[in-house]
Design an enzyme around this catalytic site. Structure first.
Site, PDB file in Angstrom:
ATOM      1  N   GLU A 146       0.817  -1.209   0.024  1.00  0.00           N
ATOM      2  CA  GLU A 146       0.045  -0.131  -0.094  1.00  0.00           C
ATOM      3  C   GLU A 146       0.862   1.380   0.011  1.00  0.00           C
ATOM      4  OE1 GLU A 146      -3.921   1.781   2.559  1.00  0.00           O
ATOM      5  OE2 GLU A 146      -2.937  -0.070   2.957  1.00  0.00           O
TER       6      GLU A 146
ATOM      7  N   TYR B 109      -6.889  -8.858  11.819  1.00  0.00           N
ATOM      8  CA  TYR B 109      -5.354  -8.445  12.576  1.00  0.00           C
ATOM      9  C   TYR B 109      -5.233  -9.087  13.779  1.00  0.00           C
ATOM     10  CZ  TYR B 109      -4.382  -5.122   8.509  1.00  0.00           C
ATOM     11  OH  TYR B 109      -4.194  -4.648   7.323  1.00  0.00           O
TER      12      TYR B 109
ATOM     13  N   ASN C 201     -12.369  -1.248  -0.998  1.00  0.00           N
ATOM     14  CA  ASN C 201     -11.492  -1.855   0.285  1.00  0.00           C
ATOM     15  C   ASN C 201     -12.319  -1.409   1.450  1.00  0.00           C
ATOM     16  OD1 ASN C 201      -9.212  -2.708   1.640  1.00  0.00           O
ATOM     17  ND2 ASN C 201      -9.364  -0.497   2.384  1.00  0.00           N
ATOM     18  N   GLU C 202     -12.266  -2.250   2.398  1.00  0.00           N
ATOM     19  CA  GLU C 202     -13.183  -1.821   3.680  1.00  0.00           C
ATOM     20  C   GLU C 202     -14.328  -0.745   3.744  1.00  0.00           C
ATOM     21  OE1 GLU C 202     -10.138  -1.013   6.895  1.00  0.00           O
ATOM     22  OE2 GLU C 202      -9.420  -2.996   6.551  1.00  0.00           O
TER      23      GLU C 202
ATOM     24  N   GLN D 140       2.255  -5.819   5.861  1.00  0.00           N
ATOM     25  CA  GLN D 140       2.666  -5.722   4.259  1.00  0.00           C
ATOM     26  C   GLN D 140       3.949  -6.174   3.945  1.00  0.00           C
ATOM     27  OE1 GLN D 140       1.381  -1.835   3.028  1.00  0.00           O
ATOM     28  NE2 GLN D 140      -0.615  -1.823   4.130  1.00  0.00           N
TER      29      GLN D 140
ATOM     30  N   GLU E  53      -6.070  -9.034   3.893  1.00  0.00           N
ATOM     31  CA  GLU E  53      -5.316  -8.275   4.853  1.00  0.00           C
ATOM     32  C   GLU E  53      -5.452  -9.156   6.483  1.00  0.00           C
ATOM     33  OE1 GLU E  53      -5.934  -4.303   5.539  1.00  0.00           O
ATOM     34  OE2 GLU E  53      -6.575  -3.688   3.585  1.00  0.00           O
TER      35      GLU E  53
END
Length: 506
Positions: free
Chosen positions: A30, A251, A177-178, A356, A307
């Site tokens: 990103e 996460y 995204n999201e 990432q 992610e």
């Protein structure tokens, strides 16, 4: 050190399961902090060896992982990124402000052509995330055409004018995204209508088959996944071919979002909380898979965890918006645990992307402008597990196992494993999550004759151990020497907090 715990793992080498897609070992880049600029891209005027501004030692290190795909340009950044600003002569590209990550100015010198050049250097397939939050359907449709169409059209002429005659193959496309958060703060129903519309106008050109990925839920928001599935199918039905996959993000944050904890300064209870949180990915994936099974019993729609990884407080003295963190042995064990879970879900889970790749969150590499490059412990887990790429999973049964560790009403399984077969070889991955006790493990190997074996081990004296410019070899793989022949297969002793792979010649 405590006395060794005894364990026996039955592995049925002759009972093939689903294929473990290499795309479960995908990556994410990103425009965030120093991931792209000063990570992948240093510019053509840099003194560091580069090709078109792409840093070549980074490419070399990542090629050793056989990276299958790379997701770009975000993340939250994707929904404020307008791709037209990142093509043409770099001196003519308009800048922008990266409002999500540090409020820094973005000069757009790394754009579509640079990203595709990076994928070609890495030997990776491109996963492009489109802008739904602040973009338009036409903008994303044009991007697909610009990248993948040959012949003659306005976008083809524009691409050729910018120096690329032939189109690229770009299989993976993220539809925003999201969308529940930084991608627009939308409700599930509002996003569903956008996802169907955007997916419809992402056209396939010249045999470039598109794999459209709808932006899915955070953690265990099963209602979001159900809304997407209901929009293309009925209970027990056959999904319409509008989008081909649904994403989810997860996460490992054992603390609060405000106080996530240090990457390198933590105690044993902090470690246990981390691993319990990481282990919960199994429950989350099971939940989303169960919902999808109700609307797609033949499992035609893929689940994509694009992610995942650990998220700690940033290193002291660094920009809070750059998400730069160290990467300790604990992070590596989070990764090895995750991969065992991914392998078990391989029939539905078709892709995963760690967040990432360079200098951000649970990175593979840490770099500096002076030419320093550090391989993190997590990098080594990816490298040790390469043999699982596109291999056939086989059943693994932990018949005898250490007693789970209980903390704050939750339990952690202290041993985790997975195995696969490919050609005339098998790969067994085993992790001892106990921070204080070794594990004596019998691999009860059934259904094949073992002609030879070779083991590797990743551990360190302390869970907090990490690689740095001053000590780049603090956590690196070494031969696993404590392996003996057993009547049932192999017996190995794993040190505390360690990850091991055993390659078998069949």
């Amino acid at each position: 050190m405590s006395s060794p715990a005894a364990a026996r793992i039955v592995i049925d080498l002759d009972l093939p399961g689903p294929t473990i897609s290499r795309h479960l070992y995908g990556h994410f880049a990103e425009h965030l902090g120093r991931c792209v600029y000063d990570g992948f891209y240093v510019g053509e005027s840099s003194d560091l060896p580069n090709e078109g501004g792409i840093r070549l030692d980074v490419v070399e290190a990542l090629r050793a992982l056989n990276i299958p795909n790379l997701r770009w340009p975000g993340g939250c950044f994707a929904d404020e990124y307008h791709w037209m600003n990142g093509i043409g002569p770099r001196s003519d590209r308009p800048g922008m402000v990266n409002t999500n990550w540090g409020n820094v100015e973005e000069n757009n010198h790394f754009g579509t052509h640079e990203f595709m050049a990076l994928c070609e250097l890495l030997g990776a397939e491109a996963y492009v995330n489109g802008n739904v939050g602040s973009g338009t359907v036409q903008e994303m449709s044009d991007w697909v055409e610009y990248l993948t169409r040959s012949g003659d059209s306005p976008m083809v002429r524009l691409r050729k004018a910018n120096g690329r005659e032939e189109p690229w193959k770009v299989p993976f496309w993220g539809i925003g995204n999201e969308a529940w958060g930084c991608g627009g703060n939308l409700s599930a129903d509002a996003y569903v209508e956008l996802a169907r519309r955007y997916a419809t106008f992402c056209r396939e050109h010249d045999g470039n088959k598109l794999y459209r990925i709808a932006a899915g839920a955070s953690d265990d928001d099963l209602a979001w996944t159900e809304a997407l599935m209901k929009s293309i199918s009925t209970l027990g039905g056959e999904p319409r071919n509008i989008f081909q996959a649904i994403s989810v993000h997860y996460y490992t944050v054992p603390g609060t979002w405000e106080h996530k904890g240090s990457a390198t300064e933590f105690g044993v209870d902090d470690y246990y909380r981390t691993m319990i949180k990481a282990q919960d990915i199994d429950r989350v994936l099971t939940g989303h898979s169960t919902v999808m099974d109700a609307y797609d019993p033949k499992r035609k729609i893929g689940l994509v965890l694009d992610e995942w990884g650990t998220w700690w407080d940033v290193e002291p003295g660094t920009n809070p918006g750059f998400l730069y963190q160290q990467n300790a042995l604990r992070d590596a064990l989070v990764a090895s645990l995750h991969f065992d879970v991914f392998h078990r879900h391989a029939e539905r889970l078709v892709m995963a992307n760690i967040a990432q790749t360079v200098n951000v969150l649970q990175a593979m590499l840490l770099t500096d402008a002076g030419g320093g490059l550090v391989l993190t412990p997590t990098y080594h887990v990816f490298e040790m597990n390469k043999g699982h790429h596109d291999a056939t999973s086989v059943p693994v049964h932990l018949v005898d196992r250490p007693t789970p560790y209980a903390l704050e009403g939750k339990e952690l399984e202290l041993l985790t494993a997975s195995a696969s077969v490919k050609d005339d070889r098998a790969l067994v991955s085993v992790t001892n999550l106990d921070p204080g006790a070794p594990a004596d493990v019998v691999l009860d190997l059934r259904g094949a004759t073992i002609r030879g074996h070779q083991g590797r081990l990743l551990t360190a004296p302390e869970l907090q151990a990490h690689n740095s410019a001053a000590d780049p070899q603090a956590v690196v793989p070494v031969p696993l020497t404590d392996v003996t022949i057993d009547d049932r297969g192999l017996r190995l002793t794993l040190p505390p907090h360690s990850f091991a792979t055993v390659e078998l010649d069949l």
